[in-house]
Structures are given as C-alpha cells and as structure tokens.
Design a protein around this motif. Structure first.
Motif, short mmCIF file in Angstrom:
data_model
loop_
_atom_site.label_atom_id
_atom_site.label_comp_id
_atom_site.label_asym_id
_atom_site.label_seq_id
_atom_site.Cartn_x
_atom_site.Cartn_y
_atom_site.Cartn_z
N LYS A 5 -48.99 19.79 -75.96
CA LYS A 5 -49.12 18.52 -75.04
C LYS A 5 -49.62 17.37 -76.01
O LYS A 5 -50.37 17.78 -77.19
N LYS B 28 -45.32 17.68 -61.58
CA LYS B 28 -46.62 18.80 -61.82
C LYS B 28 -47.29 18.70 -60.63
O LYS B 28 -47.53 17.45 -60.27
N GLY C 43 -55.80 19.51 -66.61
CA GLY C 43 -56.57 19.64 -68.12
C GLY C 43 -57.76 19.09 -68.29
O GLY C 43 -58.35 19.15 -69.09
N GLU D 159 -50.87 23.85 -67.48
CA GLU D 159 -51.57 22.83 -67.88
C GLU D 159 -52.92 23.09 -67.52
O GLU D 159 -53.95 22.35 -67.74
#
Length: 364
Positions: free
Chosen positions: A153, A257, A288, A311
């Motif tokens: 990312k 997401k 995250g 993630e």
C-alpha cells in the motif's frame, strides 16, 4: 445465553512509527482504542475493540466512549440476542462503539465465523511503503517483499505530481513483484484527484486507487472514478449496506473496503462482503489502524470471504499487543491456529489504560 458482566477499557497503544496521512500530516503516535470484555454465567468470554481516528469518521473518541459506558451498563443481564437487537438503532450513528460491544458478544456466543480448522490457516495481509525519503524506497520495498507481502500500500493525497513521482519510484523498485494499492485517504480535491488518477501508469501492478476525495463528497469520488486509469475503491464513504449499493452504481468503482468497526458485527460484515461480490465488485477487508483484537477478528471473517490481501495489518504497527499470545505472522500472512486463545493480557491492558468501567449485577 445471558451477559453476566461487561468490562470496558480505554487504552492508548503506542506505534512503532507515526501513522502519517493527508488527514494526519503530523502523524498519529498512538491509537486510542476501546476494548470490551464480556462473560456469561458459564464463564465463556468474548472480546471486541474499536479505534476511532479523528477525520476518518463522524464519530468522536469522547462520544464513542460515552456510548460504550451508557450501553455497556444497560446490556448486563440481557440475553445476547436481545442485547444485539437493542444496538440496531445505533449501527450507523455510533458504529465503532457498537462494534466493540457486539463483537465481544458474538465471540462469547461462539459464532461459527470464529471456528478454526485443525490445520493452520494463513490469511495474507498487505505491507505499507511508508518512507517519504525517495532514496530509501528500494530498500523498504525489498524488506516488505522479503517478509512475504505480495500486496503493498502506498499513501498519496498531497500533491498529484509529487505523489506520481514517488509512486513511479516505488513501481520501479517493485518491478512487478507485488500488487500495489494507492490510497489518498480523502486527500484530493476533485480536480487533483482527476489529475492524479489520469496520470497513473498501472502496467498491471496498480490494483486500485482508494478513496480519492472527502467521504461525504460522492459526486467528486464518482468523477474521479469515471476517468481513473485503474479501478477506484471506496472506503471512508462506506458505513452500511446502503453505501455499498451506492458504490455499486458508480462507474469505475471496482472495489469496496469494509471494516468490522463500520459493519458492527461479524455476521453483518460477512453479509456486506458477500453483497459487494454480488454487485460485481471485489470486496476488500481490514483496518490498518487497529489492535491485535480487531486484526484477529477480521482475519477470522476474511478466511471465509476474501481472496485478496487483507488490510488488517494494524497490529504490526503497534509496540504493544492486547492478547496474551502474539497473533502469529508468517510469510506475509496472519496465521490462524486452532490453538490460539484470544484472551486479554490484563497486565498490558492495565498498563495502557486511560479509563475503565466494570458492570455486573448488583448483589442483594
């Protein structure tokens, strides 16, 4: 099954390095996290958590903690189904706080999504390219790939030309070894988002461009998605199934997401991920900026629903962990083992706590 007692902790978890985005240019040095621990009459336990980052949501830290205190006390003595149903009116307005409470209840109930097979399961997660020093990029990319990450990312959202230049250096260092996800964290205006999105040279590496513009500005995000050289992924704009449906109508939106802290429960999270796929988009899962509690919960759901890198790598950024056992990481993946016990390390929790409240039936 009834809730015998419920304990809330508010803890401040320090990070290895500051978490820098356009919304937090000075960097977040620690994450303020709510943790809920529940028990039933037979001693079964469940744990849930939520981290509210200012700017990423309409919710606030003080408002979320107040909600947990008010509703945590009310839930004690309730049947678990009744308790979960009582949270329904607040699943958008107070999603993070609801999630901490509900996930703890679902884990205590023994929800099937927490069942693990006899053999270890590896749930791939992405690695983040953090350095802004251009000369350091090749070494960081190599380190991440050596750890087994096959998706990386990259944060953008500052200035289109500089972001594109840094991204090009990352692409050269990557040399096609990993997929790249590019995340603006709402940082671009419509004009700058279009400039950046049309300047991307994917070459098969760039998988998606995440949340170009402010979460409330669906029109600007749609304008960027319509012209982007890679599919757009919506993130901060998504709070419930209605938002998923809206994203499904957006030309150029190929990914959505979800996070447990937005969908407010493991069953609801799975339903949301399944719905994304039904609408012809690809679901992505994970937070995250989270503790090992949230990363574990999302991994348990991911193994049933996701075929790409999660993630939910937040716990790798934290200097302290809330479980007694360290959530295993191997070959770019969280390792789910049937022998892993999601039990809080109360010594660590007490050392990190800002506040605490315990609710139990009043003894006659």
């Amino acid at each position: 099954m009834k809730i015998r007692d419920l304990t809330l902790y508010r803890v401040d978890i320090p990070l290895h390095v500051p978490y820098v985005t356009k919304l937090q240019p000075q960097g977040i040095k620690s994450i303020d996290t709510f943790v809920c621990e529940v028990h039933d009459e037979d001693g079964r336990t469940g744990v849930g958590d939520a981290t509210i980052l200012p700017g990423y949501t309409h919710e606030t830290l003080d408002g979320g903690w107040k909600f947990c205190l008010e509703h945590g006390e009310r839930l004690v003595g309730m049947d678990t189904e009744e308790a979960k149903k009582s949270l329904d009116p607040y699943r958008v307005s107070d999603a993070h706080a609801v999630s901490a409470l509900q996930v703890a209840i679902e884990m205590m109930e023994g929800n099937a999504l927490f069942d693990l097979p006899d053999e270890d399961v590896e749930v791939p997660i992405l690695g983040a390219v953090n350095t802004k020093v251009l000369e350091e990029i090749p070494d960081e990319v190599n380190r991440l790939i050596e750890k087994g990450h096959r998706t990386l990312k990259v944060k953008v959202g500052w200035e289109p030309a500089a972001d594109l230049n840094r991204l090009e250096i990352i692409q050269k260092a990557n040399a096609g070894r990993a997929d790249l996800r590019v995340d603006a964290n709402q940082g671009f205006s419509r004009e700058d988002g279009i400039k950046f999105a049309t300047g991307l040279h994917p070459d098969g590496e760039i998988q998606l461009f995440e949340q170009p513009c402010q979460k409330e500005d669906w029109d600007s995000n749609a304008a960027v998605a319509a012209v982007s050289n890679v599919p757009v992924m919506m993130d901060e704009s998504i709070y419930d199934i209605n938002d998923v449906e809206r994203a499904g109508e957006m030309d150029g939106c190929g990914f959505v997401k979800l996070k447990i802290s937005k969908l407010t429960g493991v069953d609801l999270l799975k339903q949301g991920l399944d719905r994304i796929r039904e609408l012809g988009m690809t679901p992505v899962l994970g937070n995250g900026a989270a503790s090992d509690v949230g990363c574990y919960v999302e991994s348990c759901v991911a193994r049933h629903t996701i075929d790409n890198a999660g993630e939910n790598n937040g716990y790798l950024k934290n200097r302290e962990h809330l479980f007694k056992e360290l959530l295993p990481f191997r070959n770019g993946s969280i390792v789910l083992s049937k022998n892993f016990c999601p039990e809080l390390d109360h010594d660590t929790v007490n050392r990190l706590k800002i506040d605490e409240a315990r609710f139990a039936p009043v003894q006659a």
